[in-house]
Design an enzyme around this catalytic site. Structure first.
Site, PDB file in Angstrom:
ATOM      1  N   GLU A 151       0.821  -1.224   0.000  1.00  0.00           N
ATOM      2  CA  GLU A 151       0.000   0.000   0.000  1.00  0.00           C
ATOM      3  C   GLU A 151       0.851   1.269   0.000  1.00  0.00           C
ATOM      4  O   GLU A 151       0.786   2.097   0.921  1.00  0.00           O
ATOM      5  CB  GLU A 151      -0.952  -0.001   1.201  1.00  0.00           C
ATOM      6  CG  GLU A 151      -1.948  -1.142   1.152  1.00  0.00           C
ATOM      7  CD  GLU A 151      -2.964  -1.133   2.285  1.00  0.00           C
ATOM      8  OE1 GLU A 151      -2.684  -0.541   3.326  1.00  0.00           O
ATOM      9  OE2 GLU A 151      -4.030  -1.734   2.121  1.00  0.00           O
ATOM     10  N   GLU A 205      -5.716  -8.425  -1.075  1.00  0.00           N
ATOM     11  CA  GLU A 205      -6.346  -8.298   0.240  1.00  0.00           C
ATOM     12  C   GLU A 205      -7.801  -7.948   0.023  1.00  0.00           C
ATOM     13  O   GLU A 205      -8.109  -7.007  -0.708  1.00  0.00           O
ATOM     14  CB  GLU A 205      -5.749  -7.147   1.080  1.00  0.00           C
ATOM     15  CG  GLU A 205      -4.365  -7.380   1.589  1.00  0.00           C
ATOM     16  CD  GLU A 205      -3.877  -6.256   2.512  1.00  0.00           C
ATOM     17  OE1 GLU A 205      -4.706  -5.587   3.162  1.00  0.00           O
ATOM     18  OE2 GLU A 205      -2.652  -6.051   2.563  1.00  0.00           O
TER      19      GLU A 205
END
Ligand code: P53
Length: 471
Positions: free
Chosen positions: A174, A364
């Site tokens: 991220e 995810e």
């Protein structure tokens, strides 16, 4: 309707949230290890050193360090064909800037990788997942060009050591969290200036590009991806002002992907830096490094969509589901206040594919919830099954209607682990329950939830079971 052959099914974890054993076999603390337990209401603090009177969830986590063999066996039992985990930099180079790698750290990941390969599970490895070594504090963590070199050296060690065993690599988890949660993403405190933050983001982008190129040189079969926190958003109203503000938010988030997928800073970012009088420490060779380091695919996490408008400006630091200044009244929220939006996943897949035309993989997706045992001794987590099912139905539409090449779907997380945002254990994501509470107390026993059997059957049918259930 079905999923492609060879579609990767599995789950993802990160070292600091799963392993525990934070000082074992030579490991030293990382930025994750100085964040004590927080709560839904109270953000986790960052302590300058480890304070004996506080509880730090990452120090023990779910003790994956001593349970990984059985855990991977359980993943295999569910039929996983891929497992994404992260390697802790602070196990390999405990201070971050050590001369030589720590053999015990490499040995540990050898065992994990071998256990995956034994079961034909494709390892997908994240090089840094919210855990910069604390030893790099003296350089200012990612705000220093020196950190680029240390990271590339760490990556090189792994690329050589695991050559032909690990094919899929993700550089930074991220990376756009450098805008929203810079401590987690790069050891940069929120109080730091914009200029420091932009510089640190620049160095991560540079480091990532160098690693992409290196990975390709070491083995032309290596595939390196960027990892985007799927902060997709809708405009709060149809007013032009809200639409422009929403577009600004999207651009700020996607700027990282722009650099990693297209190999250069986009014009709007350069203009912004110019306006804010921020001079990035460009060196003449940097342009070429960025353009030589374009990623092979895009991976992303997806939990929710945001709603943005004129009020959003300036509130994205520390972003979670609620901090854009707007509430989307069309969406229900999770127990932790995250808007649940399965269709938003299809929307996001389209945003990313329209913009980059690269293969995508969801690394995810999942529901953090409190799990309770029923009188029959089981956890019937139907809410989790429903969440994943609705997201997969939308994912399938993105593949079969929109024609988007999606390589796989990994849940966060196949096994309960420490929450990144709050440090809680009670915010559970797993198909496998771990008997440990918010304060690190418990037997660490692994217990299969209902969702374990559901995911197992789903994978067995390569996803087809979804449509049988729908009929
Ligand atoms: P938790 C939000 C806040 C923190 C990390 O989050 C996040 C997000 C998602 O937008 O990103 C990922 O544990 C992260 C994982 C993390 C997972 O979301 O706060 O890559 O490390 O555990 C879920 O519920």
């Amino acid at each position: 309707m079905s999923f492609p052959k060879n579609f990767l099914w599995g789950g993802a974890t990160s070292a600091a949230q799963y392993e525990g054993a934070y000082l074992e076999d030579g490991k030293l603390p990382s930025t994750a290890d100085v964040m004590p337990l927080g709560s839904k209401k109270h953000k986790r603090e960052i302590t300058n050193q480890i304070n004996k009177n506080k509880f730090y969830p990452s120090h023990t986590a779910v003790d994956g360090y001593h349970h990984y063999q059985r855990d991977i066996e359980l993943f295999h039992e569910m039929g996983f064909t891929a497992y994404r985990f992260s390697i802790a930099w602070s196990r390999i180079y405990p201070h971050g800037d050590d001369q030589n790698p720590n053999q015990a750290g490499l040995d540990f990941y050898d065992k994990i990788v071998d256990q995956c390969l034994k079961y034909n599970i494709e390892p997908i490895v994240t090089l840094q997942h919210f855990d910069t070594p604390m030893g790099l504090k003296k350089y200012g963590f990612w705000a220093s060009r020196k950190t680029v070199d240390f990271f590339v050296k760490y990556a090189q060690t792994l690329l050589i050591h695991f050559n032909n065993k690990i094919k899929y690599w993700l550089t930074f988890n991220e990376i756009n969290n450098m805008s929203t949660m810079p401590w987690n993403a790069g050891g940069i405190k929120n109080e730091e200036s914009e200029s420091v933050k932009e510089k640190a983001a620049y160095f991560q982008l540079l480091a990532s590009a160098k690693v992409v190129r290196l990975a390709h040189e070491i083995n032309s079969n290596n595939k390196v991806g960027m990892m985007y926190n799927g902060h997709f958003s809708y405009p709060a109203t149809c007013s032009p002002e809200d639409n422009l503000a929403n577009q600004d938010f999207q651009k700020e988030m996607l700027f990282y992907a722009d650099v990693q997928a297209r190999g250069a800073y986009p014009k709007f970012k350069l203009k912004e830096l110019e306006r804010e009088k921020i001079n990035l420490p460009f060196r003449s060779n940097d342009k070429k490094i960025l353009s030589d380091g374009k990623v092979d695919f895009i991976s992303f996490s997806y939990y929710m969509t945001h709603t943005c408008g004129v009020r959003t400006k300036g509130v994205i630091r520390g972003l979670n589901g609620l901090e854009t200044g707007y509430i989307n009244r069309y969406l229900k929220k999770s127990e932790w206040g995250w808007p649940i939006d399965p269709k938003g996943l299809r929307f996001g897949l389209n945003v990313l594919y329209d913009r980059y035309q690269l293969p995508l993989i969801i690394v995810e997706n999942g529901l953090g919830a409190v799990d309770n045992f029923s009188p029959d001794g089981m956890i019937h987590d139907n809410y989790r099954i429903e969440y994943i099912k609705q997201h997969l139905l939308q994912l399938e539409k993105a593949i079969s209607y929109d024609g988007i090449p999606v390589m796989g779907y990994l849940t966060w997380a196949p096994i309960d682990l420490v929450s990144a945002s709050t440090g809680e254990m009670n915010k559970r994501y797993g198909f496998i329950y771990v008997d440990v509470n918010d304060h690190g107390k418990g037997s660490f026993k692994r217990i299969k939830k209902s969702s374990f059997y559901w995911y197992q059957n789903l994978i067995k049918s390569n996803g087809d079971r979804l449509f049988e259930e729908e009929r």
